[in-house]
Design an enzyme around this catalytic site. Structure first.
Site, PDB file in Angstrom:
ATOM      1  N   PRO A  89       0.979  -1.135   0.155  1.00 35.54           N
ATOM      2  CA  PRO A  89       0.228  -0.226  -0.430  1.00 35.54           C
ATOM      3  C   PRO A  89       1.203   1.549   0.325  1.00 35.54           C
ATOM      4  CG  PRO A  89      -0.887  -1.698   2.026  1.00 35.54           C
ATOM      5  CD  PRO A  89       0.379  -2.187   0.873  1.00 35.54           C
ATOM      6  N   GLU A 116       2.192  -7.356   8.551  1.00 39.07           N
ATOM      7  CA  GLU A 116       2.575  -7.219   8.586  1.00 39.07           C
ATOM      8  C   GLU A 116       2.988  -6.166   7.323  1.00 39.07           C
ATOM      9  OE1 GLU A 116       0.099  -7.398  10.867  1.00 39.07           O
ATOM     10  OE2 GLU A 116       0.459  -4.951  10.206  1.00 39.07           O
ATOM     11  N   ARG A 154      -0.983  -9.653 -20.143  1.00 41.23           N
ATOM     12  CA  ARG A 154      -1.990  -9.126 -21.984  1.00 41.23           C
ATOM     13  C   ARG A 154      -1.114  -8.755 -22.612  1.00 41.23           C
ATOM     14  NH1 ARG A 154      -5.245  -5.032 -21.712  1.00 41.23           N
ATOM     15  NH2 ARG A 154      -7.311  -6.305 -22.598  1.00 41.23           N
ATOM     16  N   ASP A 169      -8.806  -0.901 -25.207  1.00 35.14           N
ATOM     17  CA  ASP A 169      -8.773  -0.746 -23.657  1.00 35.14           C
ATOM     18  C   ASP A 169      -9.323   0.230 -22.771  1.00 35.14           C
ATOM     19  OD1 ASP A 169      -6.396  -3.296 -22.521  1.00 35.14           O
ATOM     20  OD2 ASP A 169      -8.272  -3.373 -23.535  1.00 35.14           O
TER      21      ASP A 169
HETATM   22  C1  4FV Z   1      -0.783  -4.138  -1.047  1.00 35.15           C
HETATM   23  C2  4FV Z   1      -1.920  -2.684  -1.707  1.00 35.15           C
HETATM   24  C3  4FV Z   1      -1.848  -4.396   0.051  1.00 35.15           C
HETATM   25  C4  4FV Z   1       0.013  -4.841   3.493  1.00 35.15           C
HETATM   26  C5  4FV Z   1       0.271  -5.362   4.186  1.00 35.15           C
HETATM   27  C6  4FV Z   1       0.243  -7.989   2.061  1.00 35.15           C
HETATM   28  C7  4FV Z   1      -0.934  -6.623   2.052  1.00 35.15           C
HETATM   29  C8  4FV Z   1       0.434  -7.364   3.792  1.00 35.15           C
HETATM   30  N1  4FV Z   1      -0.223  -4.812  -1.489  1.00 35.15           N
HETATM   31  N2  4FV Z   1      -1.342  -3.358  -3.189  1.00 35.15           N
HETATM   32  N3  4FV Z   1      -3.334  -2.744  -1.412  1.00 35.15           N
HETATM   33  N4  4FV Z   1      -0.532  -5.598   0.757  1.00 35.15           N
HETATM   34  O1  4FV Z   1      -3.218  -4.437   1.084  1.00 35.15           O
HETATM   35  O2  4FV Z   1      -0.465  -3.736  -3.342  1.00 35.15           O
HETATM   36  O3  4FV Z   1       1.923  -7.675   3.985  1.00 35.15           O
END
Ligand code: 4FV
Length: 254
Positions: A89, A116, A154, A169
């Site tokens: 995130p 985490e 793709r 697209d």
């Molecule tokens: C995430 C997202 C995501 C966070 C903690 C995996 C998680 C756990 N990855 N975009 N939104 N990852 O939420 O890519 O380790």
């Protein structure tokens, strides 16, 4: 293109590479997807891949050692230069433009977090780019990796046959897609815009472009911010907006 994926759930990644357009791209030899499990590189008897966070608090953090050993093995599996991506995130948002950029590379190595997340020192030392698929929290990076594999897979030359071409697209040129209609036993052509039944391909292309512009203006005005439309598009959008406002006024006082 080759994509290596570090994940505690390698079977899930294998599955993603066996279905649909991505599965066909792999069959056609356009794409290779190779999962690697950091737990196979854990050295203690319990094959630990995580531990409690320094500073306390909830959850666990992935250990740097199994990740580094796993990444080294993945790197060594091919001489192709790789961009190492961590899905989190905290990453930059994945966009169609980013998908096109990644699709042009010879190789990606993607790291999927769990718990985490990863020890920050591994990220600083090994990760070239952090990418996010959206502002929400998943239980793991695998789904995000699957999104990247699909969006990039793709776009491999030869992955899509003509009917599926990427040209049309959404976001191909930063706009939302126009509506689509097809044959329906129950509905027939009810509610289908007449222009689509006209056979007039110039008019149909104009209508589709106008719908893309109009729907982007209505649903994602942020995509038009700072964008200078050419005269033709500006006229198409202005016409759409005028019709939209006229309908809204009519709806207000029928
Ligand atoms: C995430 C997202 C995501 C966070 C903690 C995996 C998680 C756990 N990855 N975009 N939104 N990852 O939420 O890519 O380790």
């Amino acid at each position: 293109m080759r994509i290596d994926v570090l994940s505690l759930f390698p079977d899930f990644i294998r599955q993603c590479a066996q279905v649909g357009v991505v599965g066909r791209a792999v069959e056609r030899g356009l794409l290779t997807v190779e999962p690697w499990n950091p737990r196979d590189f854990a050295t203690d008897n319990y094959r630990r891949v995580d531990d409690r966070p320094f500073g306390g608090g909830p959850g666990m953090v992935m250990l740097p050692e199994p990740l580094s050993a796993c990444l080294a093995a993945a790197r060594a599996a091919s001489a192709l230069p790789a961009r190492v991506i961590y899905l989190s995130p905290q990453g930059k948002p994945l966009t169609q433009a980013k998908a096109r950029e990644l699709a042009a590379l010879p190789r990606l190595v993607m790291v999927c977090g769990r718990y985490e997340g990863l020890d920050e020192r591994f990220i600083e030392k090994e990760i070239d780019e952090e990418l996010s698929i959206g502002d929400y929290v998943l239980s793991g990076g695998e789904l995000a990796a699957a999104v990247v594999i699909d969006a990039v897979g793709r776009l491999q030359a030869g992955a899509l046959n003509d009917a599926e071409s990427a040209e049309q697209d959404s976001f191909e040129d930063g706009l939302l897609d126009c509506p689509h209609y097809t044959r329906s036993e129950s509905l027939g052509t009810e509610g289908v815009p007449a222009v689509l039944l006209s056979g007039d391909h110039a008019k149909i292309a104009r209508w589709r472009r106008q719908q893309s512009l109009g729907r982007t203006w209505l649903r994602r005005p942020d995509l038009l911010e700072g964008r200078v439309l050419d005269k033709k598009d500006a006229a198409l959008l202005a016409e759409f907006q005028a019709e939209w406002q006229a309908q809204a006024k009519k709806a207000e006082n029928p």
